[in-house]
Design a protein around this motif. Sequence first.
Motif, PDB file in Angstrom:
ATOM      1  N   ALA A 100      32.829  50.262   1.716  1.00 40.65           N
ATOM      2  CA  ALA A 100      33.936  49.490   2.294  1.00 40.65           C
ATOM      3  C   ALA A 100      33.547  48.784   3.589  1.00 40.65           C
ATOM      4  O   ALA A 100      34.003  47.666   3.850  1.00 40.65           O
ATOM      5  CB  ALA A 100      35.140  50.399   2.533  1.00 40.65           C
ATOM      6  N   THR A 101      32.679  49.404   4.397  1.00 42.43           N
ATOM      7  CA  THR A 101      32.334  48.800   5.682  1.00 42.43           C
ATOM      8  C   THR A 101      30.980  48.093   5.680  1.00 42.43           C
ATOM      9  O   THR A 101      30.782  47.163   6.448  1.00 42.43           O
ATOM     10  CB  THR A 101      32.348  49.850   6.809  1.00 42.43           C
ATOM     11  N   ASN A 102      30.061  48.521   4.821  1.00 37.56           N
ATOM     12  CA  ASN A 102      28.728  47.925   4.820  1.00 37.56           C
ATOM     13  C   ASN A 102      28.593  46.733   3.871  1.00 37.56           C
ATOM     14  O   ASN A 102      27.718  45.897   4.060  1.00 37.56           O
ATOM     15  CB  ASN A 102      27.655  48.960   4.482  1.00 37.56           C
ATOM     16  N   VAL A 103      29.432  46.670   2.861  1.00 38.95           N
ATOM     17  CA  VAL A 103      29.348  45.564   1.899  1.00 38.95           C
ATOM     18  C   VAL A 103      30.336  44.488   2.317  1.00 38.95           C
ATOM     19  O   VAL A 103      31.528  44.738   2.462  1.00 38.95           O
ATOM     20  CB  VAL A 103      29.624  46.048   0.465  1.00 38.95           C
ATOM     21  N   LYS A 104      29.797  43.287   2.510  1.00 37.12           N
ATOM     22  CA  LYS A 104      30.630  42.152   2.907  1.00 37.12           C
ATOM     23  C   LYS A 104      31.170  41.419   1.683  1.00 37.12           C
ATOM     24  O   LYS A 104      32.312  41.000   1.646  1.00 37.12           O
ATOM     25  CB  LYS A 104      29.808  41.189   3.771  1.00 37.12           C
ATOM     26  N   MET A 105      30.303  41.243   0.660  1.00 38.38           N
ATOM     27  CA  MET A 105      30.693  40.430  -0.489  1.00 38.38           C
ATOM     28  C   MET A 105      29.958  40.889  -1.746  1.00 38.38           C
ATOM     29  O   MET A 105      28.787  41.251  -1.686  1.00 38.38           O
ATOM     30  CB  MET A 105      30.362  38.964  -0.206  1.00 38.38           C
ATOM     31  N   VAL A 106      30.668  40.862  -2.868  1.00 37.69           N
ATOM     32  CA  VAL A 106      30.077  41.051  -4.190  1.00 37.69           C
ATOM     33  C   VAL A 106      30.415  39.777  -4.948  1.00 37.69           C
ATOM     34  O   VAL A 106      31.586  39.484  -5.171  1.00 37.69           O
ATOM     35  CB  VAL A 106      30.652  42.289  -4.915  1.00 37.69           C
ATOM     36  N   LYS A 107      29.375  39.015  -5.308  1.00 37.25           N
ATOM     37  CA  LYS A 107      29.646  37.719  -5.927  1.00 37.25           C
ATOM     38  C   LYS A 107      28.698  37.481  -7.100  1.00 37.25           C
ATOM     39  O   LYS A 107      27.590  38.020  -7.144  1.00 37.25           O
ATOM     40  CB  LYS A 107      29.499  36.591  -4.911  1.00 37.25           C
ATOM     41  N   PRO A 108      29.143  36.664  -8.037  1.00 36.17           N
ATOM     42  CA  PRO A 108      28.253  36.322  -9.148  1.00 36.17           C
ATOM     43  C   PRO A 108      27.195  35.319  -8.691  1.00 36.17           C
ATOM     44  O   PRO A 108      27.454  34.468  -7.844  1.00 36.17           O
ATOM     45  CB  PRO A 108      29.202  35.691 -10.173  1.00 36.17           C
ATOM     46  N   VAL A 109      26.006  35.464  -9.243  1.00 38.44           N
ATOM     47  CA  VAL A 109      24.935  34.500  -9.008  1.00 38.44           C
ATOM     48  C   VAL A 109      24.419  34.031 -10.360  1.00 38.44           C
ATOM     49  O   VAL A 109      24.473  34.752 -11.353  1.00 38.44           O
ATOM     50  CB  VAL A 109      23.787  35.078  -8.144  1.00 38.44           C
ATOM     51  N   TRP A 110      23.927  32.832 -10.374  1.00 35.86           N
ATOM     52  CA  TRP A 110      23.437  32.201 -11.598  1.00 35.86           C
ATOM     53  C   TRP A 110      21.955  31.929 -11.449  1.00 35.86           C
ATOM     54  O   TRP A 110      21.518  31.347 -10.453  1.00 35.86           O
ATOM     55  CB  TRP A 110      24.193  30.890 -11.824  1.00 35.86           C
ATOM     56  N   THR A 111      21.184  32.350 -12.430  1.00 42.85           N
ATOM     57  CA  THR A 111      19.782  31.988 -12.529  1.00 42.85           C
ATOM     58  C   THR A 111      19.685  30.996 -13.681  1.00 42.85           C
ATOM     59  O   THR A 111      20.003  31.335 -14.823  1.00 42.85           O
ATOM     60  CB  THR A 111      18.897  33.219 -12.819  1.00 42.85           C
ATOM     61  N   ARG A 112      19.326  29.786 -13.355  1.00 47.38           N
ATOM     62  CA  ARG A 112      19.330  28.731 -14.369  1.00 47.38           C
ATOM     63  C   ARG A 112      18.352  29.030 -15.494  1.00 47.38           C
ATOM     64  O   ARG A 112      17.289  29.621 -15.292  1.00 47.38           O
ATOM     65  CB  ARG A 112      19.029  27.396 -13.725  1.00 47.38           C
ATOM     66  N   GLY A 113      18.728  28.587 -16.667  1.00 45.54           N
ATOM     67  CA  GLY A 113      17.861  28.704 -17.829  1.00 45.54           C
ATOM     68  C   GLY A 113      16.852  27.572 -17.846  1.00 45.54           C
ATOM     69  O   GLY A 113      16.918  26.630 -17.048  1.00 45.54           O
ATOM     70  N   SER A 114      15.917  27.639 -18.770  1.00 45.56           N
ATOM     71  CA  SER A 114      14.837  26.648 -18.823  1.00 45.56           C
ATOM     72  C   SER A 114      15.366  25.232 -19.036  1.00 45.56           C
ATOM     73  O   SER A 114      14.794  24.269 -18.538  1.00 45.56           O
ATOM     74  CB  SER A 114      13.844  27.007 -19.930  1.00 45.56           C
ATOM     75  N   PHE A 115      16.486  25.094 -19.729  1.00 43.65           N
ATOM     76  CA  PHE A 115      17.073  23.771 -19.977  1.00 43.65           C
ATOM     77  C   PHE A 115      17.501  23.104 -18.673  1.00 43.65           C
ATOM     78  O   PHE A 115      17.488  21.898 -18.552  1.00 43.65           O
ATOM     79  CB  PHE A 115      18.276  23.922 -20.912  1.00 43.65           C
ATOM     80  N   PHE A 116      17.876  23.911 -17.671  1.00 41.99           N
ATOM     81  CA  PHE A 116      18.353  23.399 -16.397  1.00 41.99           C
ATOM     82  C   PHE A 116      17.306  23.483 -15.306  1.00 41.99           C
ATOM     83  O   PHE A 116      17.627  23.350 -14.131  1.00 41.99           O
ATOM     84  CB  PHE A 116      19.603  24.169 -15.951  1.00 41.99           C
TER      85      PHE A 116
END
Length: 145
Positions: A100-116
Amino acid sequence: MSFNYSVTSRKNPMNKEAAPKFYAMSQYESIMDLDEFAEHIATHGSVYTRDIVHGVITKMVDCMKEQLIEGKRIKLGELGTFQLSISGKGADSAEDFNFATNVKMVKPVWTRGSFFYNFKGAKGLDPKLVLTRKETAEALAEKKG
């Protein structure tokens, strides 16, 4: 169809004394919302109408959030991979760590595929030098006033 970019100067954050260098920065022409994107998809020979495409995309986003929270990593072929990332501050020891105090944010991240991976040289990519958004706003303000 042109790909808009501007040129801007940036200082070296590691060497504040160094002369700035100039870099290309992409400039978008407009923002396409979900309805417009769904309509665009529907016009590409799809048997599904805009409302069906919109519904599928919306349901996909809902399900992705649910599955990411459940600890899944989601790989969507050429689109890429989605997973959760945690940012925050460290604790002096494992015993002192409190989510609760040490974590500021939990967010999704995207790693692009080879097409992108790299669109440079892609069919239809026609680079066009334009003003930055700031320069455009300034020019419009001058024109009005």
